[in-house]
Write a protein that holds these residues in place. Structure first.
Motif, mmCIF file in Angstrom:
data_model
loop_
_atom_site.group_PDB
_atom_site.id
_atom_site.type_symbol
_atom_site.label_atom_id
_atom_site.label_comp_id
_atom_site.label_asym_id
_atom_site.label_seq_id
_atom_site.Cartn_x
_atom_site.Cartn_y
_atom_site.Cartn_z
ATOM 1 N N GLU A 40 0.832 -1.210 0.000
ATOM 2 C CA GLU A 40 0.000 0.000 0.000
ATOM 3 C C GLU A 40 0.865 1.259 0.000
ATOM 4 O O GLU A 40 0.574 2.212 -0.732
ATOM 5 C CB GLU A 40 -0.917 -0.004 1.228
ATOM 6 N N LYS A 54 -7.749 1.836 0.224
ATOM 7 C CA LYS A 54 -7.379 0.439 -0.028
ATOM 8 C C LYS A 54 -7.799 -0.048 -1.422
ATOM 9 O O LYS A 54 -6.971 -0.622 -2.144
ATOM 10 C CB LYS A 54 -7.959 -0.468 1.059
ATOM 11 N N LEU A 105 -5.565 1.591 -4.134
ATOM 12 C CA LEU A 105 -4.193 1.083 -4.134
ATOM 13 C C LEU A 105 -4.140 -0.362 -4.623
ATOM 14 O O LEU A 105 -3.190 -0.758 -5.304
ATOM 15 C CB LEU A 105 -3.596 1.206 -2.734
#
Length: 349
Positions: free
Chosen positions: A150, A167, A170
């Motif tokens: 990440e 999240k 990414l």
């Protein structure tokens, strides 16, 4: 416009700088035909959840020495596995470890399934772990995204959406970069890059094989990424731990309930953990309270345990727990918070 990141550049870097770890098959060995053991990949990934590589190394070596195959682990006694896990934290992982090993042994002939969706059906294996096993053990082009990945993706694309909302963004970036060629090595390469070069503080951008493609490096924002939403303040809970020792040296211990914090672990009988815990002595005794508390932080709260000790006669029966002979007891078998209580009552000389 910057050139897009090339997985081949990262793999070239990984071939020279891959970290040496006891569960890993290095890039040279993989080229020579050595295949990773799915059992060791799975075991390491479970241990590494929310835990550092440095903390995991010795535990991994201990487990693979005691139980070199998944069928060995499946046949192990619950208490032995929980004792070996003591101190590593997040004890639900240890319970699921045993459940998963037994399902693999009984339902899959002692072999981990290669299919990603089948891996997801095993106890304790979620999307990240299934992807990691698929990629690293079976060289499938699955997208593996941990905290290191990440961070690399946030900087590579200069993504300022704060985590955890970032999240899926990414993950999409990571998926677009995952190659068909050497996906297992690539997955480990991105994690190594985040752990050794693209670090949380003071990233070594001058050594990064993707520097020329990194938008955050070009914009001077690498050090402030990834952004994170403010964390909620952790509450503090209180409790009491009762350390009773019989005159022959035996300790009064109990196995905690399967469900809940420290489930299935050996520990001291105690009170509830709350704002106002009620006295709950496990045996009639003259209890002495120590001046210091055992303090520990769990994922969602801080715990402050008052520690009470007592010496009890041979004929006194406990209401809870059982006495364990001194020769069968080791503080190392206790989870960290219980060991802290023991250390306060019996400091090392």
């Amino acid at each position: 416009m910057r050139d897009p990141a090339d997985p081949a550049d990262l793999l070239d870097w990984y071939d020279r700088h891959a970290r040496v770890m006891p569960w890993r098959v290095g890039p040279q060995d993989r080229r020579n035909g050595v295949r990773p053991d799915p059992y060791r990949v799975w075991l390491s990934e479970i241990m590494l959840q929310q835990t550092t590589v440095a903390a995991v190394r010795d535990y991994f070596v201990k487990f693979t020495t005691l139980w070199p195959r998944v069928t060995d682990l499946a046949a192990a006694a619950d208490a032995d596995v929980m004792a070996a896990w003591a101190g590593l934290g997040y004890y639900a992982r240890a319970r699921n470890l045993l459940k998963c090993a037994r399902v693999v042994a009984s339902d899959h002939g002692g072999r981990f399934p290669e299919n990603h969706d089948q891996l997801l059906t095993l106890p304790g294996i979620g999307p990240y772990t299934a992807a990691a096993i698929s990629a690293i053990a079976f060289d499938a082009p699955e997208t593996v995204v941990d905290g290191n990945v990440e961070r690399v993706m946030a900087r590579l694309y200069d993504e300022h959406t704060p985590l955890p909302a970032a999240k899926p963004i990414l993950t999409d970036h990571a998926r677009a970069l995952t190659p068909q060629h050497r996906p297992g090595d690539y997955a480990q390469a991105v994690m190594d890059l985040g752990a050794t070069i693209c670090t949380p503080r003071k990233p070594a951008c001058g050594l990064c094989p993707w520097r020329s493609s990194c938008v955050a490096w070009a914009n001077g924002t690498a050090a402030e990424l990834p952004r994170k939403s403010p964390k909620k303040k952790k509450p503090t809970r209180l409790g009491i731990a009762y350390l009773a020792r019989r005159v022959d040296g035996a300790w009064l211990l109990e196995t905690r309930p399967e469900k809940g914090l420290l489930g299935g672990m050996l520990g001291w009988p105690g009170s509830d953990w709350s704002d106002a815990p009620e006295d709950a002595p496990p045996i009639r005794a003259e209890w002495r309270e120590l001046s210091e508390e055992a303090r520990h932080t769990f994922t969602h709260f801080h715990l402050r345990l008052r520690v009470r000790t007592a010496l009890v006669p041979m004929d006194r029966e406990p209401q809870r727990g059982t006495f364990r002979p001194a020769e069968d007891f080791s503080p190392a078998d206790l989870p960290t918070v219980m060991r802290k209580a023991f250390d306060l009552a019996h400091p090392a000389k």
